[in-house]
Design a protein around this motif. Structure first.
Motif, PDB file in Angstrom:
ATOM      1  N   ILE A   1     -12.495  21.796  73.402  1.00 56.47           N
ATOM      2  CA  ILE A   1     -12.366  22.476  72.105  1.00 56.47           C
ATOM      3  C   ILE A   1     -11.390  23.642  72.188  1.00 56.47           C
ATOM      4  CG2 ILE A   1     -14.704  21.813  71.420  1.00 56.47           C
ATOM      5  CD1 ILE A   1     -15.548  24.748  71.943  1.00 56.47           C
ATOM      6  N   ASP A   2     -10.754  23.819  73.354  1.00 59.61           N
ATOM      7  CA  ASP A   2      -9.812  24.915  73.588  1.00 59.61           C
ATOM      8  C   ASP A   2     -10.421  26.254  73.172  1.00 59.61           C
ATOM      9  OD1 ASP A   2      -7.452  26.113  74.431  1.00 59.61           O
ATOM     10  OD2 ASP A   2      -6.530  25.989  72.448  1.00 59.61           O
ATOM     11  N   LEU A   3     -11.643  26.504  73.657  1.00 64.95           N
ATOM     12  CA  LEU A   3     -12.321  27.755  73.333  1.00 64.95           C
ATOM     13  C   LEU A   3     -11.620  28.909  74.035  1.00 64.95           C
ATOM     14  CD1 LEU A   3     -14.680  29.273  72.003  1.00 64.95           C
ATOM     15  CD2 LEU A   3     -16.033  28.783  74.062  1.00 64.95           C
ATOM     16  N   ARG A   4     -11.263  29.912  73.264  1.00 62.94           N
ATOM     17  CA  ARG A   4     -10.590  31.101  73.796  1.00 62.94           C
ATOM     18  C   ARG A   4     -11.349  32.346  73.387  1.00 62.94           C
ATOM     19  NH1 ARG A   4      -4.964  30.324  75.223  1.00 62.94           N
ATOM     20  NH2 ARG A   4      -4.524  28.077  75.227  1.00 62.94           N
ATOM     21  N   GLY A   5     -11.178  33.388  74.182  1.00 61.60           N
ATOM     22  CA  GLY A   5     -11.839  34.659  73.875  1.00 61.60           C
ATOM     23  C   GLY A   5     -11.443  35.168  72.504  1.00 61.60           C
ATOM     24  N   ARG A   6     -12.412  35.614  71.740  1.00 58.08           N
ATOM     25  CA  ARG A   6     -12.153  36.075  70.367  1.00 58.08           C
ATOM     26  C   ARG A   6     -12.102  37.599  70.285  1.00 58.08           C
ATOM     27  NH1 ARG A   6     -12.886  31.623  66.940  1.00 58.08           N
ATOM     28  NH2 ARG A   6     -12.590  29.787  68.245  1.00 58.08           N
TER      29      ARG A   6
ATOM     30  N   VAL B   1     -13.050  30.658  62.699  1.00 55.62           N
ATOM     31  CA  VAL B   1     -12.801  31.992  63.236  1.00 55.62           C
ATOM     32  C   VAL B   1     -13.365  33.010  62.256  1.00 55.62           C
ATOM     33  CG1 VAL B   1     -10.516  32.153  62.157  1.00 55.62           C
ATOM     34  CG2 VAL B   1     -11.030  33.537  64.169  1.00 55.62           C
ATOM     35  N   LEU B   2     -13.848  34.114  62.782  1.00 55.29           N
ATOM     36  CA  LEU B   2     -14.336  35.199  61.933  1.00 55.29           C
ATOM     37  C   LEU B   2     -13.226  36.223  61.720  1.00 55.29           C
ATOM     38  CD1 LEU B   2     -17.929  35.941  63.338  1.00 55.29           C
ATOM     39  CD2 LEU B   2     -17.307  34.604  61.320  1.00 55.29           C
TER      40      LEU B   2
ATOM     41  N   THR C   1     -17.179  34.803  70.918  1.00 54.66           N
ATOM     42  CA  THR C   1     -16.911  33.719  71.869  1.00 54.66           C
ATOM     43  C   THR C   1     -18.205  33.025  72.289  1.00 54.66           C
ATOM     44  OG1 THR C   1     -15.110  35.110  72.723  1.00 54.66           O
ATOM     45  CG2 THR C   1     -15.673  33.141  73.977  1.00 54.66           C
ATOM     46  N   PHE C   2     -19.230  33.818  72.615  1.00 56.12           N
ATOM     47  CA  PHE C   2     -20.502  33.224  73.025  1.00 56.12           C
ATOM     48  C   PHE C   2     -21.177  32.508  71.860  1.00 56.12           C
ATOM     49  CE2 PHE C   2     -20.136  36.408  76.482  1.00 56.12           C
ATOM     50  CZ  PHE C   2     -20.282  35.544  77.560  1.00 56.12           C
ATOM     51  N   ALA C   3     -21.029  33.045  70.653  1.00 55.20           N
ATOM     52  CA  ALA C   3     -21.600  32.365  69.489  1.00 55.20           C
ATOM     53  C   ALA C   3     -20.911  31.013  69.257  1.00 55.20           C
ATOM     54  CB  ALA C   3     -21.480  33.246  68.249  1.00 55.20           C
ATOM     55  N   GLN C   4     -19.590  30.977  69.393  1.00 57.59           N
ATOM     56  CA  GLN C   4     -18.863  29.714  69.254  1.00 57.59           C
ATOM     57  C   GLN C   4     -19.304  28.717  70.316  1.00 57.59           C
ATOM     58  OE1 GLN C   4     -16.851  28.752  66.909  1.00 57.59           O
ATOM     59  NE2 GLN C   4     -15.950  30.566  65.947  1.00 57.59           N
ATOM     60  N   LEU C   5     -19.554  29.190  71.531  1.00 61.49           N
ATOM     61  CA  LEU C   5     -20.009  28.314  72.603  1.00 61.49           C
ATOM     62  C   LEU C   5     -21.353  27.683  72.249  1.00 61.49           C
ATOM     63  CD1 LEU C   5     -19.401  27.344  75.542  1.00 61.49           C
ATOM     64  CD2 LEU C   5     -20.804  29.276  76.313  1.00 61.49           C
ATOM     65  N   ALA C   6     -22.253  28.485  71.676  1.00 60.24           N
ATOM     66  CA  ALA C   6     -23.576  27.978  71.294  1.00 60.24           C
ATOM     67  C   ALA C   6     -23.471  26.929  70.196  1.00 60.24           C
ATOM     68  CB  ALA C   6     -24.459  29.134  70.834  1.00 60.24           C
ATOM     69  N   VAL C   7     -22.565  27.135  69.236  1.00 61.74           N
ATOM     70  CA  VAL C   7     -22.351  26.151  68.175  1.00 61.74           C
ATOM     71  C   VAL C   7     -21.781  24.862  68.756  1.00 61.74           C
ATOM     72  CG1 VAL C   7     -20.905  25.621  66.163  1.00 61.74           C
ATOM     73  CG2 VAL C   7     -22.121  27.800  66.287  1.00 61.74           C
ATOM     74  N   ALA C   8     -20.780  24.995  69.624  1.00 64.57           N
ATOM     75  CA  ALA C   8     -20.131  23.812  70.197  1.00 64.57           C
ATOM     76  C   ALA C   8     -21.092  23.007  71.067  1.00 64.57           C
ATOM     77  CB  ALA C   8     -18.923  24.241  71.022  1.00 64.57           C
ATOM     78  N   ALA C   9     -21.974  23.686  71.797  1.00 60.82           N
ATOM     79  CA  ALA C   9     -22.931  22.975  72.649  1.00 60.82           C
ATOM     80  C   ALA C   9     -23.864  22.116  71.818  1.00 60.82           C
ATOM     81  CB  ALA C   9     -23.729  23.981  73.477  1.00 60.82           C
ATOM     82  N   ARG C  10     -24.207  22.578  70.618  1.00 64.15           N
ATOM     83  CA  ARG C  10     -25.082  21.799  69.741  1.00 64.15           C
ATOM     84  C   ARG C  10     -24.335  20.649  69.070  1.00 64.15           C
ATOM     85  NH1 ARG C  10     -27.429  27.129  69.279  1.00 64.15           N
ATOM     86  NH2 ARG C  10     -29.722  27.023  69.346  1.00 64.15           N
TER      87      ARG C  10
END
Length: 482
Positions: free
Chosen positions: A54-59, A233-234, A206-215
Motif C-alpha cells: 500500500i506504499d504506506l509512508r509516514g504522515r 489522507v488527513l 501512520t499507525f491509524a492507517q496501518l490499523a485500517v489497512a490490516a483490517r
C-alpha cells in the motif's frame, strides 16, 4: 495549561480513519470495535508486505516508507537480543495542524491498534505515546484503561508543547527523561531510541492507517485514492477543520467543502511548507507527486488559504517571529539566526527600504544548512517561499507604500496564555543589551540598542531565563510582572 482548539471534522467520500464519528464524539473501545471490527494479528513479514503493497509512508511530514522503518528496526534488534520499542509521535507543536489531535481525541483506539500491531510483529515490550495537550493525554489514558490487561505495555507521556518537540531525537530524549530538544546528532531511532533500544517511531496518523489497512487488506485498501499513492489522507484546513480525503482529490474542492477559497494563495505543508499561487491551488490534487510538481510539499497535511482581506507580508512576519521563539536555543542558526531573520523581515515590512529586503535574503543564506535540526532550514524555506509568492507585497512594504490591509491572523498561532511579562523601566534602562543575550526568544533590540518593546510576554518555559535577565541587568531596569 488549558486545552487547545478542538478541530471540526469532515470527509470527502467514505471515511476510514474518521468512520463512526458522525454518530459519536469519541469512539470508546466498544464503539470502536463495532465500527472497525477486531484487529487481525500479523507477523513481521506479513506487516512489512502489507506496508509495501500500500506504499504506506509516514504522515508526520517526511514521508519515509514505513516498511523500511520496520525492516531497519528488526535488523538492528538482531544484535540486541531482539529487544525493540514502539513510539507514537502525537505531539503537534504546529498550530496549523490538528489531525493527530483529532485522532487521539476522537478515535484513540485506532491509533493504539496500529501501534500494538507493530509492537506485536516486532516483539516490542513497550509502546510509548507522546502527547503535548492535557485533553489528548486524558483521552489516550482512558483508551489504554478501556483495553484492560492488553493496555499494560502502553505508556502515555506528556511532553512540553513546542514546535521542536516532535523532532525524532527530541521526542525520544523527552520520553527517556531528558529535555525534549533535538540532540543535533545523526542518530537513527531504528538503531537507538527509547531506553537505548531499536525503536519504531512514527506519527499518529501512520499507525491509524496501518490499523485500517490490516483490517481491509492491501487490495481493498487500494480501492481508494490514486494507484501510485493509495488510501486516504488527513488534512487540517485553515487550522480548524480536519478532513479525510482520498489521494487525488481536488484541493480546491476540499477548500470549498470547508467554506474557504484559495484567496491570495495557499500554504501547503504548514510552517515548514511552501506557498501555492491561487491558480496552482485551484489545479492541485492532494498527493505528494502532484504537489511536488507544483513546487510544494504535502508535509503533515496542513492547508492554509490566505484570505483576500489580510496582509500577506504581515502574516508571514508574524509567523516568522513565532518560529524564531520556538527554536531549541541550542545552535547559532536558532539562537541568533532566526531572531535576526525575524528582525530584518519585520523591518522590511515596516518600510525599511531595499536594504531591508536585501538583509532578509542575506539572513536566509546565513541560516540554511547550518542548524542542529531542520528547524532553521524549514523556517528559512517558509520565508523564501513567501518572498517568491508575494514579491510585489514585500517590495511595496519595504518601499513604504504597503498594502493598507490589517494582519488578521489568518495563519494560526497559539494564544499567549502566559500571565507574566518582562517589563522595562525606561527611566533606568541604559541599553546595555545583556537582556537579549540571556533571553533572545523574548527580547528584541531596536536600532539604538534598546529593547524594542516595553512589555514582553514570557512563556512559562522561559521564566528561569527571564529571572536571570532581571538579575543581570546592570541598571536594574527589568522586572517580571504578573
Amino acid at each position: 495549561m488549558t486545552a487547545g482548539p478542538r478541530p471540526g471534522l469532515g470527509c470527502v467520500g467514505a471515511p476510514r480513519l474518521l468512520a463512526g464519528l458522525d454518530r459519536a464524539a469519541r469512539l470508546d473501545r466498544e464503539a470502536h470495535l463495532a465500527v472497525h471490527g477486531t484487529l487481525p494479528r500479523q507477523c513481521l513479514e506479513e506487516l512489512v508486505t502489507l506496508a509495501d503493497e500500500i506504499d504506506l509512508r509516514g504522515r508526520g511530514g517526511a514521508g519515509f516508507p514505513f516498511a523500511r522503518k520496520l525492516r531497519a528496526v528488526a535488523r538492528s534488534a538482531r544484535g540486541r537480543d531482539g529487544l525493540t520499542a514502539v513510539v507514537v509521535n502525537g505531539s503537534e507543536g504546529e498550530p496549523s495542524c490538528l489531525k493527530d489531535t483529532a485522532l487521539l481525541l476522537h478515535a484513540p483506539h485506532l491509533v493504539l491498534d496500529g501501534a500494538l500491531l507493530a509492537a506485536g510483529a516486532l516483539g516490542a515490550e513497550e509502546v510509548a505515546v507522546a502527547v503535548t495537550r492535557p485533553d489528548v493525554e486524558q483521552s489516550v489514558r482512558e483508551a489504554v484503561a478501556e483495553r484492560g490487561p492488553a493496555g499494560r505495555r502502553v505508556r502515555v507521556a506528556r511532553l512540553p508543547e513546542r514546535f521542536v518537540t516532535g523532532e525524532g531525537t527530541a521526542l525520544v530524549d523527552g520520553l527517556n527523561g531528558g529535555a525534549a530538544l533535538p540532540s543535533g546528532q545523526k542518530v537513527r531511532t531504528s538503531e537507538r531510541g527509547l531506553g537505548g533500544l531499536p525503536t519504531l517511531l512514527s506519527n499518529t496518523e501512520t499507525f491509524a492507517q496501518l490499523a485500517v489497512a490490516a483490517r481491509l487488506g492491501a487490495r481493498e485498501y487500494r480501492t481508494a485514492g490514486l494507484p501510485a499513492e493509495p488510501g486516504t489522507v488527513l488534512l487540517t484546513v485553515a487550522g480548524s477543520t480536519v478532513v479525510e480525503v482520498p489521494t487525488g482529490a481536488s484541493l480546491s474542492y476540499v477548500l470549498q467543502l470547508c467554506g474557504a477559497e484559495p484567496g491570495q494563495g495557499v500554504l501547503v505543508g504548514g510552517y515548514h511548507g511552501r506557498w501555492l499561487d491561487p491558480g496552482s491551488a485551484r489545479a492541485a490534487q492532494v498527493s505528494r507527486q502532484a504537489l511536488a510538481a507544483l513546487g510544494a510539499v504535502l508535509g503533515a497535511g496542513a492547508v492554509l488559504p490566505l484570505p483576500e482581506d489580510t496582509c500577506p507580508a504581515g502574516e508571514v512576519a508574524r509567523v516568522t517571529r513565532w518560529m524564531a521563539r520556538e527554536s531549541a536555543g541550542q545552535c547559532g542558526p536558532c539562537v541568533r539566526g532566526l531572531p535576526a531573520l525575524a528582525d530584518v523581515l519585520e523591518d522590511s515590512v515596516r518600510g525599511g527600504g531595499r536594504a531591508a529586503l536585501e538583509a532578509v535574503e542575506a539572513r536566509l543564506r546565513a541560516v540554511r544548512g547550518r542548524g542542529a535540526c531542520s528547524h532553521p532550514d524549514g523556517t528559512s524555506q517558509f520565508v523564501a517561499s513567501a518572498l517568491s509568492a508575494f514579491p510585489e507585497e514585500f517590495r511595496d512594504h519595504a518601499l513604504g507604500s504597503g498594502c493598507g490591509r490589517r494582519v488578521l491572523g489568518a495563519l494560526p498561532l497559539p494564544r499567549d496564555e502566559s500571565p507574566e511579562r518582562l517589563v522595562v523601566d525606561w527611566t533606568l534602562c541604559r541599553g546595555h543589551g545583556l537582556c537579549v543575550d540571556v533571553l533572545p526568544d523574548v527580547v528584541r533590540l531596536d536600532a539604538d540598542g534598546y529593547p524594542a518593546e516595553a512589555s514582553m510576554a514570557v512563556p512559562a518555559r522561559l521564566r528561569p531565563k527571564a529571572l536571570r535577565a532581571v538579575r543581570r541587568c546592570p541598571a536594574l531596569a527589568l522586572r517580571i510582572q504578573g
